[in-house]
Write a protein that holds these residues in place. Structure first.
Motif, mmCIF file in Angstrom:
data_model
loop_
_atom_site.group_PDB
_atom_site.id
_atom_site.type_symbol
_atom_site.label_atom_id
_atom_site.label_comp_id
_atom_site.label_asym_id
_atom_site.label_seq_id
_atom_site.Cartn_x
_atom_site.Cartn_y
_atom_site.Cartn_z
ATOM 1 N N SER A 2 0.734 -1.079 0.134
ATOM 2 C CA SER A 2 -0.031 0.082 -0.039
ATOM 3 C C SER A 2 0.817 1.163 0.070
ATOM 4 O O SER A 2 0.613 2.343 -0.747
ATOM 5 C CB SER A 2 -0.939 0.125 1.252
ATOM 6 N N PHE A 3 1.887 1.283 0.729
ATOM 7 C CA PHE A 3 2.800 2.245 0.690
ATOM 8 C C PHE A 3 3.327 2.577 -0.380
ATOM 9 O O PHE A 3 3.516 3.815 -1.015
ATOM 10 C CB PHE A 3 4.008 2.134 1.694
ATOM 11 N N VAL A 4 3.803 1.555 -1.312
ATOM 12 C CA VAL A 4 4.601 1.753 -2.590
ATOM 13 C C VAL A 4 3.501 2.356 -3.755
ATOM 14 O O VAL A 4 3.871 2.977 -4.450
ATOM 15 C CB VAL A 4 5.112 0.301 -3.125
ATOM 16 N N GLU A 5 2.261 1.726 -3.356
ATOM 17 C CA GLU A 5 1.124 2.204 -4.609
ATOM 18 C C GLU A 5 0.798 3.461 -4.129
ATOM 19 O O GLU A 5 0.754 4.328 -5.244
ATOM 20 C CB GLU A 5 -0.163 1.415 -4.330
ATOM 21 N N ALA A 6 0.904 4.001 -2.921
ATOM 22 C CA ALA A 6 0.613 5.454 -2.657
ATOM 23 C C ALA A 6 1.847 6.401 -3.237
ATOM 24 O O ALA A 6 1.583 7.420 -3.920
ATOM 25 C CB ALA A 6 0.354 5.717 -1.188
ATOM 26 N N GLU A 7 2.989 6.008 -3.074
ATOM 27 C CA GLU A 7 3.906 6.682 -3.643
ATOM 28 C C GLU A 7 4.280 6.945 -5.055
ATOM 29 O O GLU A 7 4.561 7.930 -5.778
ATOM 30 C CB GLU A 7 5.425 5.922 -2.887
ATOM 31 N N LEU A 8 3.880 5.671 -5.700
ATOM 32 C CA LEU A 8 4.151 5.619 -7.167
ATOM 33 C C LEU A 8 2.925 6.479 -7.757
ATOM 34 O O LEU A 8 2.907 6.977 -8.834
ATOM 35 C CB LEU A 8 3.678 4.001 -7.793
ATOM 36 N N THR A 9 1.648 6.594 -6.913
ATOM 37 C CA THR A 9 0.777 7.374 -7.411
ATOM 38 C C THR A 9 1.164 8.837 -7.286
ATOM 39 O O THR A 9 0.789 9.849 -8.406
ATOM 40 C CB THR A 9 -0.656 7.218 -6.812
ATOM 41 N N ARG A 10 1.950 9.238 -6.492
ATOM 42 C CA ARG A 10 2.226 10.576 -6.261
ATOM 43 C C ARG A 10 3.384 10.778 -7.401
ATOM 44 O O ARG A 10 3.205 11.936 -8.065
ATOM 45 C CB ARG A 10 3.036 10.486 -4.945
ATOM 46 N N ARG A 11 4.170 9.909 -7.781
ATOM 47 C CA ARG A 11 5.195 10.117 -8.697
ATOM 48 C C ARG A 11 4.604 10.451 -10.101
ATOM 49 O O ARG A 11 4.996 10.964 -11.023
ATOM 50 C CB ARG A 11 6.056 9.030 -8.857
ATOM 51 N N VAL A 12 3.340 9.543 -10.433
ATOM 52 C CA VAL A 12 2.750 9.762 -11.582
ATOM 53 C C VAL A 12 2.184 11.090 -11.659
ATOM 54 O O VAL A 12 1.957 11.655 -12.933
ATOM 55 C CB VAL A 12 1.588 8.519 -11.622
ATOM 56 N N VAL A 13 1.290 11.638 -10.696
ATOM 57 C CA VAL A 13 0.939 13.078 -10.690
ATOM 58 C C VAL A 13 1.945 13.770 -10.923
ATOM 59 O O VAL A 13 1.766 15.066 -11.527
ATOM 60 C CB VAL A 13 0.243 13.294 -9.265
ATOM 61 N N LEU A 14 3.114 13.732 -10.331
ATOM 62 C CA LEU A 14 4.318 14.611 -10.639
ATOM 63 C C LEU A 14 4.968 14.364 -11.971
ATOM 64 O O LEU A 14 5.690 15.393 -12.350
ATOM 65 C CB LEU A 14 5.351 14.657 -9.460
ATOM 66 N N GLY A 15 4.649 13.366 -12.571
ATOM 67 C CA GLY A 15 5.170 13.136 -13.857
ATOM 68 C C GLY A 15 6.391 12.519 -13.861
ATOM 69 O O GLY A 15 7.164 12.433 -15.079
ATOM 70 N N THR A 16 6.863 11.924 -12.876
ATOM 71 C CA THR A 16 8.058 11.401 -12.700
ATOM 72 C C THR A 16 8.155 9.795 -13.054
ATOM 73 O O THR A 16 9.320 9.218 -13.409
ATOM 74 C CB THR A 16 9.062 11.722 -11.457
ATOM 75 N N TYR A 17 6.929 9.299 -12.928
ATOM 76 C CA TYR A 17 6.869 7.871 -13.251
ATOM 77 C C TYR A 17 5.771 7.761 -14.215
ATOM 78 O O TYR A 17 4.537 8.195 -14.222
ATOM 79 C CB TYR A 17 6.370 7.142 -11.973
ATOM 80 N N LYS A 18 6.037 6.986 -15.340
ATOM 81 C CA LYS A 18 5.036 6.709 -16.413
ATOM 82 C C LYS A 18 4.707 5.179 -16.518
ATOM 83 O O LYS A 18 3.867 5.132 -17.414
ATOM 84 C CB LYS A 18 5.569 7.437 -17.749
ATOM 85 N N GLY A 19 5.443 4.353 -16.024
ATOM 86 C CA GLY A 19 5.004 3.033 -16.198
ATOM 87 C C GLY A 19 4.057 2.395 -15.379
ATOM 88 O O GLY A 19 3.389 2.957 -14.435
ATOM 89 N N PRO A 20 3.442 1.267 -15.920
ATOM 90 C CA PRO A 20 2.297 0.477 -15.152
ATOM 91 C C PRO A 20 2.894 -0.031 -13.670
ATOM 92 O O PRO A 20 4.094 -0.386 -13.731
ATOM 93 C CB PRO A 20 1.780 -0.538 -16.064
ATOM 94 N N PHE A 21 1.987 -0.476 -13.104
ATOM 95 C CA PHE A 21 2.214 -1.138 -11.766
ATOM 96 C C PHE A 21 1.032 -2.127 -11.366
ATOM 97 O O PHE A 21 0.094 -1.472 -11.083
ATOM 98 C CB PHE A 21 2.497 -0.113 -10.494
ATOM 99 N N GLN A 22 1.393 -3.120 -11.211
ATOM 100 C CA GLN A 22 0.469 -4.145 -10.703
ATOM 101 C C GLN A 22 1.330 -5.006 -9.747
ATOM 102 O O GLN A 22 2.188 -5.608 -10.198
ATOM 103 C CB GLN A 22 -0.071 -5.001 -11.973
ATOM 104 N N ALA A 23 0.477 -5.152 -8.302
ATOM 105 C CA ALA A 23 1.324 -5.889 -7.603
ATOM 106 C C ALA A 23 0.270 -6.965 -6.728
ATOM 107 O O ALA A 23 -0.866 -6.971 -6.884
ATOM 108 C CB ALA A 23 1.829 -5.088 -6.387
ATOM 109 N N ILE A 24 0.639 -8.096 -6.368
ATOM 110 C CA ILE A 24 0.170 -9.261 -5.530
ATOM 111 C C ILE A 24 1.084 -9.512 -4.409
ATOM 112 O O ILE A 24 2.452 -9.265 -4.520
ATOM 113 C CB ILE A 24 0.101 -10.291 -6.429
ATOM 114 N N SER A 25 0.502 -9.950 -3.359
ATOM 115 C CA SER A 25 1.280 -10.214 -2.066
ATOM 116 C C SER A 25 1.203 -11.747 -1.710
ATOM 117 O O SER A 25 0.317 -12.411 -1.977
ATOM 118 C CB SER A 25 0.580 -9.457 -1.072
#
Length: 415
Positions: free
Chosen positions: A216-239
């Motif tokens: 959940s922490f990683v998903e929130a941080e990657l979402t923040r980076r997508v909004v800032l435009g620093t991360y453009k790749g997809p992300f799908q995770a399972i645990s």
């Protein structure tokens, strides 16, 4: 107990057997059961690495058992090469907080995404959170609230976190609010049943889904980076949670040989009227016929702590042995490639026949490899020193170098 029996002339012998899946007993090369669980977990993690690499768009967050020193995580990582391994030793060495750990994972994900590699593996020991300083402070604060405020403890039955959130300090409240609802309830239940870490070596978080928290922490941080435009790749995770998968594993050939050796040695000690010993088998990286068996006094494993108040009993304990730096390769003799460049490995199931049946664990074999690397680097430095000294080095510099080398030689003579 052994001293009591000897003092009262009781003919009972007390012998200890080094059996632990964590392999964290001091003065012991490797404990009984460690080889089995490591190969079992490595096989499961290897299957998941194949799944992630085949899909090409899946990140796996895997939680495996591991106390504070994470010996199992180190061995499984050396066999499977996950892209991120959360090690307590590195956490303490770099003094990282929970945000920096999340940034570390996200940086690896972002680096691999630039190379169109949107898959990977994150390995998390289930006791990792207990070593993060913000988490320790959060646990202590929640424990104090539960002890002082009866309404907060009554609200646990209905998973009502409002009372506790309202009493937490701002930083701890923000941290706890970021947890998934399910893990909030798990943390509160553990603290309510066992108390916080205050006055204890560590808090048992084996029932807390740490992998869900970091996902959940990683998903929130990657979402923040997508909004800032620093991360453009997809992300799908399972645990995946694996702490209970190794409890009924078929013992490997190595552990069978080690078990027979320890049991036979214990019988010899009893027959010889020896007591108060830990059965120790060394040179385990060699063939079975080259193993050496001995006994270590149990008192040499104990740590005695001063008791400030008079009249209190001294409570001896056996502390876990520390991790060795070469296990994961944080020095110049790195055992694995850089995190973003690692290729996932599937070692397959444990073998009972054939050339791989007697394969030892990586952490058991690495000390010799580390010494070889250090010798090679020392020889390169000596050759470089000779070349520069012959090119007209000032006498005072040569004298200083001579004194340094003499000190190193004297140190080696004392070993």
């Amino acid at each position: 107990l052994a001293e009591y029996f000897v003092e009262h002339q009781v003919p009972t012998r007390v012998l200890a057997v080094p059996a632990s899946t964590q392999s964290d007993l001091p003065l012991v090369e490797q404990t009984l059961g460690y080889d089995t669980v490591c190969k079992h977990y490595a096989s499961i993690v290897g299957n998941l690495t194949t799944q992630a690499a085949s899909a090409g768009k899946l990140w796996c967050f895997i939680r495996i058992p591991g106390r504070s020193m994470s010996h199992i995580a180190a061995e499984v990582a050396l066999q499977t090469h996950p892209h991120v391994v959360l090690m307590v030793s590195e956490l303490e060495q770099q003094n990282m907080n929970i945000t920096e750990v999340t940034q570390l994972i996200c940086n690896v994900i972002e680096t691999r995404a630039r190379e169109d590699k949107n898959y990977g593996m994150v390995l998390i020991p289930d006791q990792f959170l207990a070593s993060v300083r913000e988490m320790r402070r959060l646990f202590e604060e929640i424990d104090e609230i539960l002890q002082v405020v009866p309404e907060a403890e009554h609200a646990l039955a209905s998973n009502d976190f409002g009372t506790i959130l309202g009493l937490l300090p701002p930083l701890s409240r923000a941290l706890f609010q970021g947890f998934p609802e399910r893990t909030k309830a798990q943390i509160l239940q553990v603290i309510d049943e066992r108390g916080s870490q205050k006055g204890k070596e560590t808090l048992d978080l084996s029932t807390v889904e740490t992998e869900i928290i970091f996902q959940s922490f990683v998903e929130a941080e990657l979402t923040r980076r997508v909004v800032l435009g620093t991360y453009k790749g997809p992300f799908q995770a399972i645990s995946y949670s694996l702490p209970y998968h190794g409890r009924a594993a078929m013992p490997t050939n190595f552990d069978c040989d080690l078990g027979y050796t320890i049991g036979y040695a214990a019988g010899i000690f009893v027959d010889a009227s020896r007591t108060g010993l830990l059965v120790d088998v060394c040179h385990l990286k060699e063939d079975v016929e080259d193993w050496e068996v001995g006994g270590t006094p149990l008192s040499s494993l104990l740590t005695l702590q001063d008791v400030p108040l008079c009249g209190e009993k001294i409570h001896p304990k056996i502390g876990p042995k520390g991790r060795l730096r070469y296990d994961i390769g944080v020095d110049e003799g790195r055992c694995m490639p850089e995190p973003s460049q690692r290729t996932l490995v599937s070692p397959g199931p444990a073998q009972f026949e054939g050339p791989c049946a007697g394969q030892k664990t990586q952490t058991l074999r690495l000390p010799q490899l580390q010494r070889v690397r250090q010798m090679e680097r020392t020889e390169r430095l000596v050759s470089e020193l000779k070349a520069k000294a012959s090119a007209g080095c000032p006498p005072e510099v040569l004298q200083a170098i001579k004194q340094l080398l003499q000190g190193g030689t004297d140190l080696l003579r004392q070993l």
